[in-house]
Design a protein around this motif. Structure first.
Motif, PDB file in Angstrom:
ATOM      1  N   MET A 142       3.957   0.128   1.610  1.00 13.11           N
ATOM      2  CA  MET A 142       3.463   0.944   2.723  1.00 13.11           C
ATOM      3  C   MET A 142       4.280   2.215   2.894  1.00 13.11           C
ATOM      4  SD  MET A 142       2.258  -1.777   5.661  1.00 13.11           S
ATOM      5  CE  MET A 142       3.755  -2.763   5.644  1.00 13.11           C
ATOM      6  N   PHE A 145       3.278   4.739   0.318  1.00  9.73           N
ATOM      7  CA  PHE A 145       1.989   5.383   0.577  1.00  9.73           C
ATOM      8  C   PHE A 145       1.983   6.188   1.875  1.00  9.73           C
ATOM      9  CE2 PHE A 145       0.403   2.599  -2.681  1.00  9.73           C
ATOM     10  CZ  PHE A 145      -0.745   3.215  -3.157  1.00  9.73           C
ATOM     11  N   VAL A 167       1.041   9.847   1.515  1.00 10.56           N
ATOM     12  CA  VAL A 167      -0.185  10.149   0.774  1.00 10.56           C
ATOM     13  C   VAL A 167      -1.279  10.548   1.761  1.00 10.56           C
ATOM     14  CG1 VAL A 167      -1.943   9.243  -0.790  1.00 10.56           C
ATOM     15  CG2 VAL A 167       0.451   8.536  -1.045  1.00 10.56           C
ATOM     16  N   LEU A 226      -4.564  10.526   2.682  1.00  8.52           N
ATOM     17  CA  LEU A 226      -5.860   9.887   2.468  1.00  8.52           C
ATOM     18  C   LEU A 226      -6.384   9.356   3.793  1.00  8.52           C
ATOM     19  CD1 LEU A 226      -5.165   7.813  -0.785  1.00  8.52           C
ATOM     20  CD2 LEU A 226      -6.588   9.853  -0.615  1.00  8.52           C
ATOM     21  N   PRO A 267      -7.493   6.718   6.490  1.00 10.91           N
ATOM     22  CA  PRO A 267      -6.881   5.405   6.752  1.00 10.91           C
ATOM     23  C   PRO A 267      -7.581   4.253   6.043  1.00 10.91           C
ATOM     24  CG  PRO A 267      -7.005   6.681   8.765  1.00 10.91           C
ATOM     25  CD  PRO A 267      -7.754   7.462   7.732  1.00 10.91           C
ATOM     26  N   ILE A 319      -9.361   4.265   3.228  1.00 16.27           N
ATOM     27  CA  ILE A 319      -9.082   4.305   1.788  1.00 16.27           C
ATOM     28  C   ILE A 319      -7.643   3.889   1.515  1.00 16.27           C
ATOM     29  CG2 ILE A 319      -8.919   5.811  -0.229  1.00 16.27           C
ATOM     30  CD1 ILE A 319     -11.170   7.473   0.945  1.00 16.27           C
ATOM     31  N   LYS A 320      -6.733   4.369   2.348  1.00 14.88           N
ATOM     32  CA  LYS A 320      -5.321   4.016   2.161  1.00 14.88           C
ATOM     33  C   LYS A 320      -5.110   2.514   2.339  1.00 14.88           C
ATOM     34  CE  LYS A 320      -2.201   6.836   3.656  1.00 14.88           C
ATOM     35  NZ  LYS A 320      -1.232   7.600   4.499  1.00 14.88           N
ATOM     36  N   LEU A 360      -6.201   0.745  -0.850  1.00 20.10           N
ATOM     37  CA  LEU A 360      -5.249   0.983  -1.931  1.00 20.10           C
ATOM     38  C   LEU A 360      -3.943   0.218  -1.714  1.00 20.10           C
ATOM     39  CD1 LEU A 360      -5.730   4.821  -2.535  1.00 20.10           C
ATOM     40  CD2 LEU A 360      -6.539   2.926  -3.961  1.00 20.10           C
ATOM     41  N   VAL A 361      -3.451   0.243  -0.481  1.00 18.15           N
ATOM     42  CA  VAL A 361      -2.208  -0.471  -0.178  1.00 18.15           C
ATOM     43  C   VAL A 361      -2.396  -1.976  -0.358  1.00 18.15           C
ATOM     44  CG1 VAL A 361      -0.609  -1.096   1.677  1.00 18.15           C
ATOM     45  CG2 VAL A 361      -1.260   1.287   1.345  1.00 18.15           C
TER      46      VAL A 361
END
Length: 213
Positions: A171, A174, A177, A179, A181, A183-184, A187-188
Motif C-alpha cells: 500500500m 502504491f 501512484v 490512479l 481509488p 483501480i488502485k 491493483l493493490v
C-alpha cells in the motif's frame, strides 16, 4: 479431535465439532463482556473476534498434522452444511430482532444476557460447521493440485503471519501512484496477494524458520 472412520468415527467427529463450537461460544461470551464485537479497542485489535480464531486455529493445526480431514465422512459434511445454513438463518433472525428491539446503533451491544448468549452460540456453530463443510466441499471437488497450488498451500501459514507487514508495504508503494481509488484497490489487492504468498513461501525455504512456519 479423533480421526473419523466408520460410524464410530463419524460420531466422534461430530462430538469434536460440537465441542469446538461450544468452546467458541463460551470463550466469546466471556470476552465480549469487556470487549464487545464492534467495540473500540487499542490499535483496533478486535479482541472480540480472537476466541473464534484461536479455537479454529488450534484444532486446525492438529487435524492437518494428523490427517483428520483426509477421510472426513461425506454424510457428516453434508449435515454440517445444513447446520451452518440453519445457523446463518437463525443469526439473521436474531439480528433482525435486536435491530427492532434495540435500534440499529445498539443491536450489537453485548452484555450478560440471553441474546448475547444466543449470538455467541450461533457464532460458534456457524464457524465450526461452515468451515468443516467448506473444507470437505473443496477437497471433494479438487482432490489433487498442481505444483503452484502445492507451494501456495505450504506457504499459507507463513502468509497468514506476515500478511499485515507485506500488505502495508504494498500500500505504501502504491501511495504515490496517481490512479482512481477503485483501480488502485484492484491493483493493490492483486499485487498484495501475490507478494504475500511469495514472501511466505520464501520464508518456508529458510532453514530453522521453516520448522516454525
Amino acid at each position: 479431535m479423533s480421526s473419523p472412520g466408520g460410524t464410530a468415527g463419524t460420531a466422534a467427529a461430530a462430538r469434536s465439532a460440537g465441542t469446538a463450537a461450544l468452546a467458541i461460544a463460551v470463550s466469546s461470551f466471556a470476552v465480549w463482556q469487556p470487549w464487545p464485537v464492534m467495540g473500540d479497542t487499542f490499535l483496533n485489535l478486535r479482541w472480540g473476534g480472537w476466541p473464534q480464531g484461536a479455537v479454529l486455529f488450534a484444532p486446525g493445526v492438529h487435524t492437518a498434522e494428523a490427517g483428520w480431514l483426509e477421510d472426513f465422512p461425506p454424510t457428516l459434511a453434508r449435515r454440517l452444511g445444513r447446520v451452518a445454513a440453519a445457523g446463518v438463518a437463525a443469526l439473521m433472525m436474531l439480528m433482525l430482532y435486536l435491530v427492532l428491539a434495540r435500534g440499529k446503533d445498539q443491536a450489537l451491544a453485548m452484555g450478560a444476557d440471553v441474546p448475547t448468549m444466543a449470538f455467541a452460540l450461533l457464532d460458534g456453530v456457524i464457524a465450526v460447521s461452515g468451515t468443516l463443510w467448506f473444507l470437505s466441499w473443496l477437497r471433494c471437488r479438487w482432490p489433487t493440485h498442481g505444483v503452484m497450488l502445492g507451494k501456495a498451500a505450504r506457504a499459507s501459514y507463513a502468509t497468514y503471519v506476515i500478511h499485515p507487514l507485506v500488505l502495508t508495504a504494498v500500500m505504501v508503494a502504491f501511495a504515490l501512484v496517481a490512479l482512481a481509488p477503485g483501480i488502485k484497490f484492484v491493483l493493490v489487492a492483486a499485487a498484495g496477494v501475490a507478494a504475500c504468498f511469495t514472501a511466505g513461501y520464501a520464508l518456508t525455504r529458510v532453514p530453522g524458520i521453516s520448522k516454525v512456519l
